[in-house]
Design an enzyme around this catalytic site. Structure first.
Site, PDB file in Angstrom:
ATOM      1  N   ARG A  51       0.869  -1.182   0.000  1.00 44.88           N
ATOM      2  CA  ARG A  51       0.000   0.000   0.000  1.00 44.88           C
ATOM      3  C   ARG A  51       0.901   1.225   0.000  1.00 44.88           C
ATOM      4  O   ARG A  51       2.129   1.106   0.097  1.00 44.88           O
ATOM      5  CB  ARG A  51      -1.032  -0.012   1.153  1.00 44.88           C
ATOM      6  CG  ARG A  51      -0.656  -0.699   2.422  1.00 44.88           C
ATOM      7  CD  ARG A  51       0.472  -0.061   3.166  1.00 44.88           C
ATOM      8  NE  ARG A  51       0.272   1.362   3.325  1.00 44.88           N
ATOM      9  CZ  ARG A  51       1.233   2.235   3.574  1.00 44.88           C
ATOM     10  NH1 ARG A  51       2.497   1.831   3.684  1.00 44.88           N
ATOM     11  NH2 ARG A  51       0.976   3.517   3.697  1.00 44.88           N
ATOM     12  N   ALA A  53       0.763   5.131  -2.183  1.00 47.96           N
ATOM     13  CA  ALA A  53       0.553   5.418  -3.610  1.00 47.96           C
ATOM     14  C   ALA A  53       1.746   5.044  -4.499  1.00 47.96           C
ATOM     15  O   ALA A  53       1.578   4.308  -5.484  1.00 47.96           O
ATOM     16  CB  ALA A  53       0.171   6.894  -3.776  1.00 47.96           C
ATOM     17  N   GLN A 197      -1.602   2.265  10.013  1.00 50.29           N
ATOM     18  CA  GLN A 197      -0.330   2.406   9.278  1.00 50.29           C
ATOM     19  C   GLN A 197       0.702   3.177  10.104  1.00 50.29           C
ATOM     20  O   GLN A 197       1.901   2.946   9.980  1.00 50.29           O
ATOM     21  CB  GLN A 197      -0.556   3.141   7.943  1.00 50.29           C
ATOM     22  CG  GLN A 197      -1.285   2.338   6.889  1.00 50.29           C
ATOM     23  CD  GLN A 197      -2.772   2.623   6.887  1.00 50.29           C
ATOM     24  OE1 GLN A 197      -3.358   2.976   7.912  1.00 50.29           O
ATOM     25  NE2 GLN A 197      -3.406   2.463   5.753  1.00 50.29           N
ATOM     26  N   ASP A 238      -2.086  10.741  -2.083  1.00 51.68           N
ATOM     27  CA  ASP A 238      -2.453   9.734  -3.085  1.00 51.68           C
ATOM     28  C   ASP A 238      -2.826  10.366  -4.416  1.00 51.68           C
ATOM     29  O   ASP A 238      -2.766   9.711  -5.453  1.00 51.68           O
ATOM     30  CB  ASP A 238      -3.608   8.875  -2.574  1.00 51.68           C
ATOM     31  CG  ASP A 238      -3.094   7.964  -1.479  1.00 51.68           C
ATOM     32  OD1 ASP A 238      -2.931   8.448  -0.344  1.00 51.68           O
ATOM     33  OD2 ASP A 238      -2.810   6.791  -1.775  1.00 51.68           O
ATOM     34  N   ASN A 248      -5.483  12.376   0.689  1.00 53.78           N
ATOM     35  CA  ASN A 248      -4.552  11.535   1.461  1.00 53.78           C
ATOM     36  C   ASN A 248      -5.370  10.746   2.486  1.00 53.78           C
ATOM     37  O   ASN A 248      -6.589  10.915   2.607  1.00 53.78           O
ATOM     38  CB  ASN A 248      -3.468  12.392   2.131  1.00 53.78           C
ATOM     39  CG  ASN A 248      -2.343  11.540   2.687  1.00 53.78           C
ATOM     40  OD1 ASN A 248      -1.856  10.635   2.016  1.00 53.78           O
ATOM     41  ND2 ASN A 248      -1.942  11.769   3.915  1.00 53.78           N
ATOM     42  N   LYS A 249      -4.674   9.912   3.231  1.00 48.80           N
ATOM     43  CA  LYS A 249      -5.301   9.017   4.209  1.00 48.80           C
ATOM     44  C   LYS A 249      -6.327   9.745   5.069  1.00 48.80           C
ATOM     45  O   LYS A 249      -6.076  10.855   5.532  1.00 48.80           O
ATOM     46  CB  LYS A 249      -4.191   8.407   5.071  1.00 48.80           C
ATOM     47  CG  LYS A 249      -4.637   7.469   6.167  1.00 48.80           C
ATOM     48  CD  LYS A 249      -5.536   6.357   5.695  1.00 48.80           C
ATOM     49  CE  LYS A 249      -4.959   5.543   4.565  1.00 48.80           C
ATOM     50  NZ  LYS A 249      -5.980   4.696   3.877  1.00 48.80           N
TER      51      LYS A 249
HETATM   52  O1  MRU Z   1      -4.448   3.112   2.286  1.00 53.79           O
HETATM   53  P1  MRU Z   1      -2.981   3.335   2.135  1.00 53.79           P
HETATM   54  O2  MRU Z   1      -2.170   2.788   3.256  1.00 53.79           O
HETATM   55  O3  MRU Z   1      -2.483   2.908   0.770  1.00 53.79           O
HETATM   56  O4  MRU Z   1      -2.821   4.913   2.186  1.00 53.79           O
HETATM   57  C1  MRU Z   1      -1.551   5.473   2.043  1.00 53.79           C
HETATM   58  C2  MRU Z   1      -1.543   6.940   2.217  1.00 53.79           C
HETATM   59  O5  MRU Z   1      -2.557   7.574   2.376  1.00 53.79           O
HETATM   60  C3  MRU Z   1      -0.221   7.628   2.082  1.00 53.79           C
HETATM   61  O6  MRU Z   1      -0.185   8.768   2.890  1.00 53.79           O
HETATM   62  C4  MRU Z   1      -0.030   8.044   0.621  1.00 53.79           C
HETATM   63  O7  MRU Z   1      -0.198   6.951  -0.226  1.00 53.79           O
HETATM   64  C5  MRU Z   1       1.297   8.634   0.396  1.00 53.79           C
HETATM   65  S1  MRU Z   1       2.551   7.391   0.534  1.00 53.79           S
HETATM   66  C6  MRU Z   1       4.004   8.009   0.085  1.00 53.79           C
END
Ligand code: MRU
Length: 346
Positions: A51, A53, A197, A238, A248-249
């Site tokens: 996981r 991006a 995470q 993302d 983003n998350k």
């Molecule tokens: O659901 P996830 O764990 O894939 O979400 C990841 C995020 O939101 C990160 O902050 C984003 O992908 C940037 S990673 C460099």
């Protein structure tokens, strides 16, 4: 190649096979999954084996190599139609991170003009995508760290480190770089419900690097800021829309609102492959909704009242007006807007 303050790889192509560190099992267990089928790669992306991006994009690029190899083996004269279907399956695995569609598109464009066995050229391109991501992270690390004053503490959300990228990380790359430069006193990390995470992955990476990390529940972030304990919130993304709105998350938007209220600066760190100039504003970014069970359960154990329902958006959108700076490998944009984003991405 890993270096000091960067000891982990989420994705690797070894002896012609794709290896993923299963992030669902961390930090308790470091288990490698070996994938030899592109549909299994799509499943691994959807199921959060990998996981983040940029890491998703890199994984999809290797998934495309696998797809091309098996389609060419089965139909050397007409492999591209099946390959295209495989790419579509990879593309659909998760909707918000535009790095996935970006990588799939690059693999398709390369494949369109290839003659004979497509695998050698596609492996080379997947490696290039992977390597360029790591280089971009080091560039962003330096650019972002330049904004941070000596003696600062920072708050980050989700995991944006080596696990979420080709290596080193985006927001965590800036944090690593600022730490190496002696600028940081400590790093605070939101635990990041529901997948944790922050607690499972960011804390794991920082502990491995001997960078002090203090976890807090997501709801404690505003109170941390109120007490003056952090000077910057630093997050990844993302997808960034053309006007500088940032997906983003889930929980990033709350952190940005709280940061502005408390005079804490807000930095977004993401490679150019995360910027989607075809999407005018954040409202147009597709936001993934994940299964309710992820909220109703923790590690597979029910924690909610039987019969309760759950809403589980995986991402939110922070409006550009709450962002102090966007850092990419192409440069930085302060107080982002359409004109500045357009100039940077030109
Ligand atoms: O659901 P996830 O764990 O894939 O979400 C990841 C995020 O939101 C990160 O902050 C984003 O992908 C940037 S990673 C460099």
């Amino acid at each position: 190649m890993t270096c000091s303050h960067d000891q982990v790889r989420a994705v690797a192509w070894i002896d012609g096979r794709l290896q993923l560190l299963d992030q669902r099992r961390l930090p308790q267990c470091e288990e490698i999954m070996v994938l030899e089928d592109s549909n299994a790669v799509a499943d691994a992306i959807r199921d959060m084996v990998v996981r983040g991006a940029p890491a998703i994009g890199i994984t999809a690029a290797y998934g495309a190599v696998i797809a091309a190899g098996s389609r060419f083996k089965a139909h050397p004269d007409n492999w591209r139609s099946g390959f295209k279907q495989d790419l579509e399956v990879l593309n659909q695995a998760r909707p918000t991170a535009v790095n996935l569609a970006w990588a799939v598109q690059r693999m398709w464009e390369a494949a369109e003009t290839l003659e004979g066995d497509p695998v050698p050229a596609l492996i080379e391109l997947a490696h290039t995508i992977h390597e360029q991501d790591i280089q971009a992270n080091h560039t962003m690390g330096k650019l972002g760290a330049a904004f941070i004053d000596n003696g600062s503490a920072v708050l980050t959300h989700c995991n944006t480190g080596s696990l979420a990228t080709g290596g080193y990380g985006t927001a965590l790359g800036v944090i690593r770089s600022a730490w190496s430069a002696g600028k940081l006193t400590t790093v605070f990390a939101d635990e990041t419900r529901p997948w944790l995470q922050g607690a499972r992955l960011t804390a794991w990476e920082l502990v491995k690097d001997d960078i002090p990390v203090t976890l807090l529940v997501d709801g404690a972030a505003a109170y941390l800021m109120k007490q003056g304990k952090v000077q910057w919130v630093i997050v990844g993304s993302d997808r960034i829309a053309a006007n500088g709105d940032v997906a983003n998350k889930i929980g990033t938007y709350s952190a940005a609102v709280a940061a502005r209220h408390h005079g804490v600066k807000f930095m977004v760190v993401a490679p150019g492959s995360t910027v989607d100039m075809n999407i005018p504003a954040g409202a147009d970014i597709p936001i993934e909704t994940r299964p309710p069970a992820e909220v109703l359960e923790v590690a597979g154990i029910a924690v909610a009242a039987d019969g309760a329902q759950a809403w589980n958006p995986a991402f939110d959108v922070t409006p550009a007006e709450l962002v102090d700076v966007i850092v990419t490998e192409r440069g930085v944009v302060e107080q982002p807007d359409l004109a500045k984003m357009t100039a940077m991405m030109a």
